[in-house]
Design an enzyme around this catalytic site. Structure first.
Site, PDB file in Angstrom:
ATOM      1  CB  ALA A   1      45.534  49.655  46.520  1.00 52.75           C
TER       2      ALA A   1
ATOM      3  CD1 TRP B   1      46.638  43.562  51.798  1.00 51.70           C
ATOM      4  CD2 TRP B   1      47.078  42.931  49.687  1.00 51.70           C
ATOM      5  NE1 TRP B   1      45.459  43.173  51.207  1.00 51.70           N
ATOM      6  CE2 TRP B   1      45.698  42.777  49.914  1.00 51.70           C
ATOM      7  CE3 TRP B   1      47.591  42.597  48.434  1.00 51.70           C
ATOM      8  CZ2 TRP B   1      44.827  42.305  48.941  1.00 51.70           C
ATOM      9  CZ3 TRP B   1      46.728  42.135  47.467  1.00 51.70           C
ATOM     10  CH2 TRP B   1      45.359  41.987  47.724  1.00 51.70           C
TER      11      TRP B   1
ATOM     12  CG  ASP C   1      49.763  47.068  45.457  1.00 52.34           C
ATOM     13  OD1 ASP C   1      48.788  47.667  44.964  1.00 52.34           O
ATOM     14  OD2 ASP C   1      49.652  46.164  46.324  1.00 52.34           O
TER      15      ASP C   1
ATOM     16  CE  LYS D   1      41.449  48.967  48.957  1.00 53.91           C
ATOM     17  NZ  LYS D   1      41.861  47.858  48.103  1.00 53.91           N
TER      18      LYS D   1
HETATM   19  C1  LMR Z   1      42.844  45.253  53.138  1.00 50.19           C
HETATM   20  O1  LMR Z   1      44.077  45.140  53.163  1.00 50.19           O
HETATM   21  O2  LMR Z   1      42.160  45.264  54.170  1.00 50.19           O
HETATM   22  C2  LMR Z   1      42.143  45.410  51.816  1.00 50.19           C
HETATM   23  O3  LMR Z   1      43.076  45.544  50.785  1.00 50.19           O
HETATM   24  C3  LMR Z   1      41.146  44.340  51.580  1.00 50.19           C
HETATM   25  C4  LMR Z   1      41.758  43.060  51.122  1.00 50.19           C
HETATM   26  O4  LMR Z   1      41.372  42.587  50.039  1.00 50.19           O
HETATM   27  O5  LMR Z   1      42.604  42.495  51.822  1.00 50.19           O
END
Ligand code: LMR
Length: 399
Positions: free
Chosen positions: A220, A137, A218, A253
């Site tokens: 999410a 991420w 993590d 989410k």
């Molecule tokens: C994403 O990866 O698109 C989401 O987790 C939104 C973000 O905050 O980056």
């Protein structure tokens, strides 16, 4: 002393430029594109068959109840809504829910939980290195940098084949020192969708224990992959085996409350008293950063989880989101053998084997907005956009 400080002083105008966050910048770019046929598969939000991100029906009802029953907005404290965290315990921790060495608190989304986790890790061991499988991420590296921990990247994913580079991952974890941190994705890997199998989790847990690493998981997207319990497999296996585990969780989410920022942080140590001390550090850091988390979203999740009928309805709506994700995956995967890996992956994201130039060309010529890395949000696509998207991607792969 004062003179010295002033000699070094700089003005705000001396600040260097900052590259804007790539995912947030993409939202603005797509919003500004006037082409009606544009396709937004950038940022990770669930969309239904007609391309909307609706508020869950059960959430609307919980919010109405909240409006009627809430009698005060007085401060709750740095832990936020304690009952919210208690209600999440069994969903996240499963058989570990009654372990009094595990404590949790409400945070502003999964991002707040991650920041707090790294603050805690840096306070405990400023020399810890954080092992990060790439790609990851895009906000992970800046958060690690913000607490001044060293980051060690290893290659997690083989983009051309759509598979995990598991040997490289194990080699990297094996080369870490005791006290180093292994940052792991609990499920629905962001950005690749390539999740560890149960056997791979067993091997990762074995190495984490053998090397004396601290796992930070993590998670999410619990419930977006195979199911709530299945998606927590790695979290729970790690809790079986390790005395020290940190988990950053998000409801943004799976309850579809993105902008309300609903998450939690969980800390396990080897004893109840050590966990209490760790949590005292966590509360202090939370107080310094945001004092206390925003209440509204967590209060509504609390209402749902406290009520058996609302909880059952949430599970149905969650299953519908998961089913849509998986059916769009199958549709794209069946279009071309080069896309078949998408059908074997989980969660909202997969990563296409496209160069940045190819991604930009898709943006220019087809108004398709995906991250420069080739990550796309599978359920960014409305049903009527899937074929056009798939055809454009196949065209780019053929070129
Ligand atoms: C994403 O990866 O698109 C989401 O987790 C939104 C973000 O905050 O980056």
């Amino acid at each position: 002393m004062l003179t010295q400080t002033h000699a070094r002083a700089k003005r705000l105008a001396d600040l260097p430029p900052v590259n804007s966050d790539s995912l947030l910048a993409l939202i603005a770019l797509c919003d500004a594109d006037p082409r009606p046929e544009k396709i937004d598969v950038g940022v990770g939000v669930f969309r239904d068959a007609v391309g909307n991100t609706p508020i869950l029906k059960v959430m609307k009802e919980a919010e109405q109840r909240l409006l009627v029953t809430q009698v005060t907005k007085a401060y709750l404290g740095s832990a936020g809504d304690k009952r919210f965290a208690e209600l999440l315990r069994p969903i996240l921790l499963g058989p570990h829910a009654d372990d009094d060495r595990i404590a949790g608190l409400q945070t502003p989304g999964g991002c707040g939980a991650l920041r707090l986790a790294f603050e805690l890790l840096a306070a405990a061991n400023p020399n810890a290195r954080v092992l990060v499988g790439t790609p990851t991420w895009p906000n992970h590296p800046p958060i690690i940098r913000s607490v001044r921990l060293e980051r060690v990247d290893y290659s997690y994913y083989e983009r051309g084949q759509g598979i995990i580079r598991f040997d490289a991952m194990i080699d990297a974890l094996n080369s870490a020192e005791p006290g180093d941190v292994a940052l792991l994705h609990g499920c629905c890997h962001n950005p690749t969708g390539a999740d560890l199998s149960e056997d791979q989790w067993r091997e990762v847990v074995r190495v984490v224990v053998e090397r004396g690493l601290t796992p930070l998981i993590d998670i999410a997207y619990q419930g977006f992959g195979r199911g709530l319990d299945e998606d927590a497999f790695g979290v729970r296996l790690m809790l079986d085996a390790c005395d020290e585990v940190i988990i950053a969780q998000s409801c943004d989410k799976n309850f579809s409350v993105y902008r309300d920022r609903v998450g939690s942080l969980w800390v396990k140590t080897g004893s109840k008293s050590a966990t209490e001390t760790a949590m005292a550090h966590v509360y202090q850091r939370a107080r310094e950063m945001w004092s206390m988390p925003p209440d509204h979203g967590a209060a509504a999740v609390h209402i749902i989880l406290e009520d058996a009928e609302l909880s059952a309805r949430w599970l149905v709506e969650l299953a519908a989101m998961r089913d849509r994700i998986n059916s769009v995956r199958q549709r794209i995967a069946s279009a071309d053998s080069r896309l078949s890996f998408i059908g074997r992956q989980f969660g909202m994201f997969s990563m296409l084997p496209l160069s940045k130039e190819q991604v930009l060309k898709l943006r220019e010529t087809h108004a398709i907005y995906m991250a420069d890395s080739g990550r796309f949000n599978v359920v960014g696509l409305g049903d009527d956009q899937i074929d056009r998207f798939t055809a454009a991607v196949i065209g780019a792969l053929d070129a």
